[in-house]
Design a protein around this motif. Structure first.
Motif, PDB file in Angstrom:
ATOM      1  N   TYR A 183       6.087 -13.451 -22.210  1.00 56.98           N
ATOM      2  CA  TYR A 183       6.093 -13.427 -20.746  1.00 56.98           C
ATOM      3  C   TYR A 183       7.249 -12.577 -20.228  1.00 56.98           C
ATOM      4  O   TYR A 183       8.378 -12.708 -20.703  1.00 56.98           O
ATOM      5  N   ALA A 184       6.949 -11.746 -19.231  1.00 55.37           N
ATOM      6  CA  ALA A 184       7.980 -10.964 -18.544  1.00 55.37           C
ATOM      7  C   ALA A 184       8.302 -11.626 -17.212  1.00 55.37           C
ATOM      8  O   ALA A 184       7.423 -12.195 -16.557  1.00 55.37           O
ATOM      9  N   GLN A 185       9.561 -11.558 -16.824  1.00 54.57           N
ATOM     10  CA  GLN A 185      10.006 -12.134 -15.562  1.00 54.57           C
ATOM     11  C   GLN A 185       9.937 -11.084 -14.453  1.00 54.57           C
ATOM     12  O   GLN A 185      10.283  -9.923 -14.666  1.00 54.57           O
ATOM     13  N   GLY A 186       9.504 -11.506 -13.277  1.00 54.84           N
ATOM     14  CA  GLY A 186       9.311 -10.569 -12.177  1.00 54.84           C
ATOM     15  C   GLY A 186      10.388 -10.593 -11.117  1.00 54.84           C
ATOM     16  O   GLY A 186      10.306  -9.860 -10.132  1.00 54.84           O
ATOM     17  N   GLY A 187      11.420 -11.422 -11.289  1.00 53.48           N
ATOM     18  CA  GLY A 187      12.483 -11.491 -10.292  1.00 53.48           C
ATOM     19  C   GLY A 187      13.126 -12.856 -10.286  1.00 53.48           C
ATOM     20  O   GLY A 187      12.809 -13.725 -11.108  1.00 53.48           O
ATOM     21  N   LEU A 188      14.044 -13.029  -9.358  1.00 53.40           N
ATOM     22  CA  LEU A 188      14.753 -14.292  -9.168  1.00 53.40           C
ATOM     23  C   LEU A 188      14.805 -14.556  -7.668  1.00 53.40           C
ATOM     24  O   LEU A 188      15.312 -13.730  -6.902  1.00 53.40           O
ATOM     25  N   PHE A 189      14.294 -15.714  -7.250  1.00 49.24           N
ATOM     26  CA  PHE A 189      14.136 -16.017  -5.836  1.00 49.24           C
ATOM     27  C   PHE A 189      14.894 -17.287  -5.461  1.00 49.24           C
ATOM     28  O   PHE A 189      14.554 -18.370  -5.948  1.00 49.24           O
ATOM     29  N   PRO A 190      15.920 -17.179  -4.621  1.00 47.40           N
ATOM     30  CA  PRO A 190      16.546 -18.377  -4.081  1.00 47.40           C
ATOM     31  C   PRO A 190      15.603 -19.009  -3.062  1.00 47.40           C
ATOM     32  O   PRO A 190      14.917 -18.302  -2.315  1.00 47.40           O
ATOM     33  N   ILE A 191      15.557 -20.322  -3.023  1.00 42.26           N
ATOM     34  CA  ILE A 191      14.694 -21.028  -2.074  1.00 42.26           C
ATOM     35  C   ILE A 191      15.525 -22.048  -1.313  1.00 42.26           C
ATOM     36  O   ILE A 191      16.219 -22.869  -1.924  1.00 42.26           O
ATOM     37  N   ALA A 192      15.448 -21.976   0.018  1.00 36.65           N
ATOM     38  CA  ALA A 192      16.182 -22.918   0.860  1.00 36.65           C
ATOM     39  C   ALA A 192      15.565 -22.922   2.248  1.00 36.65           C
ATOM     40  O   ALA A 192      14.883 -21.965   2.642  1.00 36.65           O
ATOM     41  N   TYR A 193      15.800 -24.006   2.976  1.00 36.84           N
ATOM     42  CA  TYR A 193      15.491 -23.969   4.397  1.00 36.84           C
ATOM     43  C   TYR A 193      16.412 -22.948   5.052  1.00 36.84           C
ATOM     44  O   TYR A 193      17.510 -22.667   4.551  1.00 36.84           O
ATOM     45  N   THR A 194      15.955 -22.371   6.147  1.00 33.07           N
ATOM     46  CA  THR A 194      16.774 -21.378   6.836  1.00 33.07           C
ATOM     47  C   THR A 194      17.549 -22.025   7.976  1.00 33.07           C
ATOM     48  O   THR A 194      17.140 -23.045   8.528  1.00 33.07           O
ATOM     49  N   LYS A 195      18.688 -21.439   8.300  1.00 29.04           N
ATOM     50  CA  LYS A 195      19.473 -21.880   9.448  1.00 29.04           C
ATOM     51  C   LYS A 195      18.843 -21.261  10.694  1.00 29.04           C
ATOM     52  O   LYS A 195      19.074 -20.102  11.013  1.00 29.04           O
ATOM     53  N   GLY A 196      18.022 -22.044  11.352  1.00 25.39           N
ATOM     54  CA  GLY A 196      17.214 -21.522  12.443  1.00 25.39           C
ATOM     55  C   GLY A 196      15.956 -20.880  11.896  1.00 25.39           C
ATOM     56  O   GLY A 196      15.910 -20.470  10.732  1.00 25.39           O
ATOM     57  N   THR A 197      14.946 -20.795  12.707  1.00 28.04           N
ATOM     58  CA  THR A 197      13.672 -20.233  12.244  1.00 28.04           C
ATOM     59  C   THR A 197      13.274 -18.972  12.997  1.00 28.04           C
ATOM     60  O   THR A 197      12.208 -18.419  12.753  1.00 28.04           O
ATOM     61  N   GLU A 198      14.136 -18.514  13.908  1.00 31.33           N
ATOM     62  CA  GLU A 198      13.826 -17.299  14.660  1.00 31.33           C
ATOM     63  C   GLU A 198      14.320 -16.078  13.879  1.00 31.33           C
ATOM     64  O   GLU A 198      15.514 -15.940  13.599  1.00 31.33           O
ATOM     65  N   PHE A 199      13.396 -15.206  13.514  1.00 28.42           N
ATOM     66  CA  PHE A 199      13.735 -13.960  12.843  1.00 28.42           C
ATOM     67  C   PHE A 199      13.040 -12.815  13.563  1.00 28.42           C
ATOM     68  O   PHE A 199      11.943 -12.979  14.094  1.00 28.42           O
ATOM     69  N   LYS A 200      13.689 -11.653  13.568  1.00 28.84           N
ATOM     70  CA  LYS A 200      13.154 -10.503  14.290  1.00 28.84           C
ATOM     71  C   LYS A 200      12.518  -9.506  13.326  1.00 28.84           C
ATOM     72  O   LYS A 200      12.729  -9.556  12.120  1.00 28.84           O
ATOM     73  N   LYS A 201      11.777  -8.598  13.906  1.00 31.90           N
ATOM     74  CA  LYS A 201      11.280  -7.467  13.135  1.00 31.90           C
ATOM     75  C   LYS A 201      12.453  -6.651  12.608  1.00 31.90           C
ATOM     76  O   LYS A 201      13.492  -6.538  13.268  1.00 31.90           O
ATOM     77  N   ALA A 202      12.291  -6.068  11.435  1.00 33.40           N
ATOM     78  CA  ALA A 202      13.294  -5.149  10.905  1.00 33.40           C
ATOM     79  C   ALA A 202      13.065  -3.752  11.475  1.00 33.40           C
ATOM     80  O   ALA A 202      11.946  -3.401  11.861  1.00 33.40           O
ATOM     81  N   LYS A 203      14.137  -2.975  11.521  1.00 32.36           N
ATOM     82  CA  LYS A 203      14.005  -1.581  11.937  1.00 32.36           C
ATOM     83  C   LYS A 203      13.515  -0.784  10.731  1.00 32.36           C
ATOM     84  O   LYS A 203      14.188  -0.691   9.706  1.00 32.36           O
ATOM     85  N   ARG A 204      12.342  -0.236  10.849  1.00 34.81           N
ATOM     86  CA  ARG A 204      11.731   0.519   9.758  1.00 34.81           C
ATOM     87  C   ARG A 204      11.431   1.954  10.206  1.00 34.81           C
ATOM     88  O   ARG A 204      11.330   2.243  11.407  1.00 34.81           O
ATOM     89  N   LEU A 205      11.271   2.838   9.241  1.00 32.49           N
ATOM     90  CA  LEU A 205      10.826   4.193   9.548  1.00 32.49           C
ATOM     91  C   LEU A 205       9.413   4.124  10.107  1.00 32.49           C
ATOM     92  O   LEU A 205       8.626   3.263   9.712  1.00 32.49           O
TER      93      LEU A 205
END
Length: 216
Positions: A183-205
């Motif tokens: 088996y190959a590993q695909g990454g490492l992901f921290p999991i937690a509740y977030t401080k607040g749930t409001e997140f904005k769009k990122a600035k992308r090209l």
């Protein structure tokens, strides 16, 4: 009973699921049943030939989290301290903030309530591009679906891969009992509740700058 979900439209869910680092709540416990609910949703993602060769390793043992975080830091610390490339566009404005956020996660990774390492049967080492693309294409959709499911329930994560550098993947496999040759590993992901749930769009090209029709 399904866990409570945020009141988000589909477009809001897709555009506000961020890599969360500084806003991970390191103190609030994350119930296993919520994580498994998210995984059940993620497992509806497509895989090549319907192989479903994935396995998901969750870590909430403090000693093992610290050991995995130490492996991560071996590669992450010098990488984050190294000079970063410049692009000559809006990405340069965000680079210092992204690096600062990544350094925070590097320092506090062992404190997250749960870590997740997605694995896929087989190893793509040295495989030609077509086979490698097909291989990872059987895992990455499920992982992204998992992150969307977390976001919809007020949790966050960040896609990291630096623990895979050098001997890190093999060391993590030994700590967690992952069959490294199978088996190959695909990454490492921290999991937690977030401080607040409001997140904005990122600035992308803009999409127009990144799209090609019929020729490059």
């Amino acid at each position: 009973m399904p866990s409570e979900t945020l009141d988000l439209t589909l477009d809001e869910l897709l555009t506000t699921t961020r890599s969360v680092r500084k806003r991970l709540d390191l103190e609030k416990p994350v119930p296993r049943d919520v994580v498994m609910e998210c995984l059940d949703l993620a497992l509806q993602a497509p895989t090549g030939s319907n192989s479903q060769g994935w396995q998901f390793v969750f870590v909430d043992d403090d000693e093992k989290k610290k050991a995995i975080a130490d492996i991560y830091r071996t590669a992450a610390t010098p990488y984050l301290d190294a000079p970063k490339p410049t692009y000559g566009d809006s990405r340069d404005e965000r680079t210092p903030l992204v690096v600062d956020s990544a350094k925070y996660l590097n320092d506090h990774l062992h404190e997250v309530p749960i870590m997740m390492i997605p694995c896929l049967e087989g190893r793509p080492d040295g495989a030609p591009a077509g086979m490698s693309a097909g291989y990872w294409g059987s895992l990455l959709p499920a992982v992204w679906s998992f992150m969307l499911a977390l976001r919809s329930r007020g949790l966050g994560s960040a896609w990291t891969t630096l623990h895979l550098v050098g001997d890190g993947e093999k060391q993590a496999a030994e700590i967690l009992g992952i069959p490294f040759d199978k088996y190959a590993q695909g990454g490492l992901f921290p999991i937690a509740y977030t401080k607040g749930t409001e997140f904005k769009k990122a600035k992308r090209l803009p999409a127009e700058q990144l799209s090609h029709w019929n020729s490059w």
